[in-house]
Enzyme design. Structure first.
Site, PDB file in Angstrom:
ATOM      1  N   GLY B 188       0.879  -1.166  -0.048  1.00 39.06           N
ATOM      2  CA  GLY B 188      -0.041  -0.013  -0.074  1.00 39.06           C
ATOM      3  C   GLY B 188       0.976   1.090  -0.031  1.00 39.06           C
ATOM      4  N   GLU B 318      -1.711  14.320   1.334  1.00 34.59           N
ATOM      5  CA  GLU B 318      -0.516  14.559   1.172  1.00 34.59           C
ATOM      6  C   GLU B 318      -0.209  14.456  -0.213  1.00 34.59           C
ATOM      7  OE1 GLU B 318       1.337  13.619   5.471  1.00 34.59           O
ATOM      8  OE2 GLU B 318       0.579  11.919   4.502  1.00 34.59           O
ATOM      9  N   GLU B 334       5.746  18.000   1.363  1.00 35.45           N
ATOM     10  CA  GLU B 334       6.372  16.935   2.310  1.00 35.45           C
ATOM     11  C   GLU B 334       7.954  16.991   2.081  1.00 35.45           C
ATOM     12  OE1 GLU B 334       4.199  13.645   3.618  1.00 35.45           O
ATOM     13  OE2 GLU B 334       6.170  12.906   4.604  1.00 35.45           O
ATOM     14  N   CYS B 414       8.886  10.980  10.590  1.00 40.28           N
ATOM     15  CA  CYS B 414       9.492  10.307   9.288  1.00 40.28           C
ATOM     16  C   CYS B 414      10.198  11.197   8.559  1.00 40.28           C
ATOM     17  CB  CYS B 414       8.188  10.046   8.168  1.00 40.28           C
ATOM     18  SG  CYS B 414       7.588  11.453   7.445  1.00 40.28           S
ATOM     19  N   CYS B 415      10.214  12.691   8.462  1.00 38.25           N
ATOM     20  CA  CYS B 415      10.993  13.309   7.821  1.00 38.25           C
ATOM     21  C   CYS B 415      12.506  13.546   8.254  1.00 38.25           C
ATOM     22  CB  CYS B 415      10.443  14.763   7.680  1.00 38.25           C
ATOM     23  SG  CYS B 415       9.069  14.702   6.808  1.00 38.25           S
TER      24      CYS B 415
END
Lengths: 645, 645
Positions: B188, B318, B334, B414-415
């Site tokens: 996914g 996003e 992002e 995450c970033c």
């Protein structure tokens, strides 16, 4: 002491005979009112049923069934009745009146012995009445019922609907108020406040004013009613979910109304609340409330209003954004919020006949309100953005609430009947009386009769407004003053009485001539209407480097149908190239603006960015049409009000 | 036949010694990696616990407890391991290596006998493994595990983590594939695809490539895997809710990848997917897949990329918005999506050493990626808009996702580690080898050793990029070609070999000198770096009438800290007034741009709209700083890239 110095003429005494509004009234009468009647009776093919009349029949015990529609579904019936009443004021329509009387009879049957009448609770949750003023629109529906009742009484002289409303109001009064044992509450969606002031105007019953006064003054005080209510409901909201806290800014209960200095939250709620508060201030001679309404009026009109008069910039909460934040492509600008501002303007004007209120009212009626309706009266916008790029409305989340085409009625139930009642009652906004002065706020072809200290006075107005600034008036005799609003858009004017130049006194935006008038005296007002290029305050940053075109009170826009795609690639360099031209293709007698613009040429290479070179532009003949008329042709891929300069 | 003509040098063979990237690497090593270690061990005071290491301990049976964090929490550990591996490549750090080995030992203990390792399912829903590839990030976590394993093996030569990853991949391979009885599925959230290609590069095991190939080719085919999966789950999604249908555009499974021509949906998913697909195309010599990736590359970079390199214009999903819809103030952009585009660029460059790929890579690394991190390495942006008005971020829904200040680490997981791995592995993006040619894609002070047909070649690069366009290189001897990228921003260049003007062959954006080199031959490249005013394609309508400032690869912005508020009231009329100046206050050696602009004066009257008059402007001295450095001072009320002209 009352502050209302300026009573608008009751509707019955004003007859509209006007090229512009006559057509809108005809549309409202021939399209909206009959269509809404079919809609609330579930007779529109392919539309979701409204259930509104059926709900009343079920509540009246005439039919078996479930409740259908929104919690506030009854208000659709009341808005229809209100518009029908105004329609009867314009011209008799025995069949319509009979239909309306039938609805009223049904309401009477549905009303409970104690006066309660709201089908949602009667059918679905009879034990939950008055337990959720925050969400459930109980007092909002009551407000629309009262407005319909007042209008119907004024139109027909009949009391039956008024009595239904009076019984419900009496019940509400027994439930809500400062006394121990009563709910110290007020509407989650204001509306009843302004309706009670209308009711008071015809009943003179102090209790009606007192109830309004209580709800206005209690709002936002501590301990906070909605906090307590939510607690009593154990946090369960009307959708069955759990809710930790109340969004008080959303419904303007974050502070007492006198302490609010910036308009926040849901814009229709705000407009209705401030209308009610201003009406109360006028009646009570409440200077502090008047002052508070002036502060909010100024905040809205000088910092949060689009050039079209649109308010409520954001979809999030259908709310005001913040001062000077006026994005064009995502502007929500609900049609109903613009209509609410018309109501608010009228109440401010009652207290102070100042052109600034009537100027905004005029901006609203010619632009952000009627843009909500197609010229055929069958399609409606909730949202009224100032820039539209169809692809963005379909693909970009930030414009997802914007429609590129007006949907048919059935998609939306609140704006169309609100438009119908504004348009059919427009006659009552044109004139008012204050002391010995007969004010003309709006230039709409009409005849009226006013009660002045010197006796009854007749006034007849003719012209071709908003397309032409020449107005002629004919007056009947007596000693009184005539005050003609000189709109802020007018850079000059010529005023003549019986063909001779007059030298009026200028007062707050009105040219006042006080004299002994004789029957058939004529007054002519001539306001040149050049094409105007308007710029926005530099604080309204979305419009920096751009201009909007206006002529008279009409805001113009560019549409792809006339000007091709990529409207934002256009800029106007030569203002003098623009001229007004009559163009009947959309609307008989309408004026469009034609001129030259420069269009950035598409890049031959596919680059996205490159060093600035000679910015290749080509001259393009462009046409701007009245903003309110946009999306009346098939080909509406783009629309733009603020064009680059 | 492989299409990869252009192999990047392994990390170990490149040492960075660079004023700009040296500082970023130092920050990543000294700030991000240790900070993240504390974060995943729940040792950051006042931060919500990550649970990531604890989850592994629970899964390993070393501790009692519940699963904590997001379903994909394990990936934080793997990203940390990957960054740690790169850090070990830059310089030894025995303590860090020991810590990493400890984590790997823990993973080994947590891994089940069949190779399964994902703590969410092991702890929380052991019977639901491989039942929700759509939402549950199982294959995504596997991908990050594989990437960490490859990096750790390359950095340390140790196999332990690699073996863990190989066992999990073998399990996945036994569950997913075209064979009957296997799931005909794919992730996914793409990630495993690109990781498998990295794995294949070191294992040479065809099964790894085959699994990637299966997942790439099966994606979006009918019968649709996610439809079937949702049906098998009876519509229950991972949040326990019922879901009618799968948003296939969101995860790029709306069509087979070869049929996709426009980038849609979640931008990080898209970037990872296309990276994996391009890597597969390169390995397989798959021309149709290469072509499809070119089409998507062109769509993104020529129609959907901000001037900073940012992609994914909208917060809704996003996601990409649509071609040429590049709103500046609501841009999501992002940080991870920009990093994913760096990965994608590198894979395209492997197939075709064309400057257009490296130009975009350069645009990304100097702008939209590192803008995600404060200069102190302790605060991070998810979103990277091109215009920021603090009040709008706090009050306007359409900008509600935009932050005016970078939050500390704990707000987002995450970033920051994605930035850490990009920055610490930057050495591997500078050079590559194709045939007899040594390519220099990026100008970063560094030393490297390359295997060329003529033997080992050493290259050393020095300069003061991106502040200066003078680069000097020193080479070792042999017959080979040196290809130096001439960035598209360079309007000209001078190239000298051993002090004498060289006449290189120009090929796809590279200046190529093919000759017999001798040890210590020197090459100098001098690219003038004037201040450039950039305009956007007229189709990108948000930027019409505006310019952006660039110098070399660096995009500049205006901040309120230098230029006061109301940045949009500024316009640049005199381009020639702008000059580059060294300014060390934010970053040693940095160059800022100073010049003159005109600022619309505030209106003395409080009007919101008025006819265009003399547009009163005052001259203002303005300063533009590198976009990546914005919000490194206290006073960040506004920021603007595209200034009016």
């Amino acid at each position: 002491m009352r502050l209302a110095t300026n009573e608008f003429l009751p509707l019955k005494n004003v007859k509209i005979d006007d090229g512009f509004w006559g057509k809108y009234q005809k549309t409202a009468i021939e399209q909206i009112i009959p269509y809404q009647w079919r809609a609330i009776n579930d007779l529109v093919p392919d539309a979701e049923p409204s259930h509104a009349i059926k709900n009343l029949r079920v509540a009246a015990g005439l039919e078996e069934g479930e409740f259908g529609g929104y919690v506030f579904q009854d208000s659709d019936v009341y808005k229809w009745l209100e518009a029908a009443a105004y329609r009867l004021t314009i011209a008799p329509d025995p069949e319509l009146e009979k239909t309306a009387d039938g609805v009223i009879e049904l309401m009477e049957k549905a009303q409970e012995d104690d006066g309660y009448l709201m089908t949602y609770f009667q059918i679905k949750e009879p034990d939950k009445k008055f337990t959720n003023l925050l969400d459930c629109h109980e007092l909002y529906c009551a407000g629309h019922m009262v407005e319909a009742a007042v209008a119907y009484r004024e139109a027909t002289g009949k009391d039956r609907l008024l009595n239904i409303a009076l019984r419900f109001v009496a019940l509400i009064e027994s439930k809500i108020g400062p006394e121990e044992g009563k709910l110290h509450g007020y509407p989650g969606h204001p509306e009843l406040e302004l309706a009670l002031m209308r009711l008071y105007a015809i009943t003179g019953d102090e209790r009606h004013k007192k109830l309004c006064e209580y709800m206005i003054n209690a709002r936002g005080t501590e301990p906070h009613f909605f906090d307590g209510e939510l607690k009593r409901r154990k946090g369960i909201n009307m959708w069955g979910g759990y809710q930790e806290r109340v969004d008080k800014r959303y419904n303007q209960s974050h502070k007492p109304i006198r302490e609010q200095t910036v308009a926040v939250g849901h814009s229709v709620r705000a407009g209705y609340l401030f209308t009610g508060a201003a009406a109360l201030a006028a009646e009570n001679g409440d200077e502090s409330l008047k002052k508070a309404m002036e502060v909010l009026w100024n905040d809205i009109t000088l910092k949060q209003m689009y050039i079209t008069g649109g308010v409520g910039a954001q979809v999030h909460g259908e709310a005001f954004s913040f001062d000077y934040h006026l994005p064009n492509d995502s502007a929500y600008n609900e049609t109903c919020a613009a209509i609410a501002m018309v109501f608010f303007a009228r109440q401010m004007l009652r207290m102070e006949p100042s052109g600034r209120y009537a100027d905004v009212m005029e901006r609203l009626i010619y632009n952000a309100t009627i843009s909500g309706m197609s010229l055929d009266g069958r399609h409606f916008f909730y949202t009224n953005p100032l820039s539209m790029w169809e692809e963005a409305t379909k693909k970009a989340g930030i414009c997802g609430h914007i429609r590129s085409k007006r949907p048919g009625w059935f998609g939306c139930a609140c704006c169309p009947p609100n438009l119908a009642r504004m348009i059919t009652s427009l006659g009552s906004y044109i004139y008012s009386v204050g002391g010995d002065t007969l004010y003309t706020h709006l230039y709409v072809g009409s005849e009226a009769e006013a009660d002045l200290p010197c006796g009854k006075v007749r006034i007849a107005q003719k012209g071709n407004y908003p397309w032409d600034g020449k107005i002629s008036l004919r007056l009947s005799g007596g000693r009184y003053a005539l005050a003609l609003r000189i709109p802020s858009w007018a850079r000059g004017f010529k005023l003549k009485v019986n063909g001779l130049a007059a030298r009026p006194e200028m007062k707050d935006g009105y040219a006042v001539i006080r004299r002994e008038w004789h029957d058939d005296d004529s007054v002519t007002l001539d306001m040149p209407m050049p094409v105007e290029f308007i710029e926005a305050n530099p604080l309204a940053r979305e419009d920096n480097g751009r201009v909007a075109l206006m002529r008279g009170p009409v805001v113009y826009c560019f549409e792809s149908a006339d000007n091709g795609d990529r409207l934002d690639a256009l800029r106007v360099a030569d203002f003098s190239s623009f001229a007004a031209e009559r163009d009947d293709s959309l609307f008989e007698g309408a004026v469009v603006l034609r001129g030259k613009a420069l269009r950035r040429l598409p890049w031959e290479s596919g680059e996205l960015y490159r060093p600035v070179g000679a910015d290749a532009e080509e001259e393009a003949a462009v046409t701007a049409i009245p903003y309110a008329f946009w999306d009346n042709r098939d080909d509406t891929r783009e629309m733009l009000v603020w064009i680059r300069k």
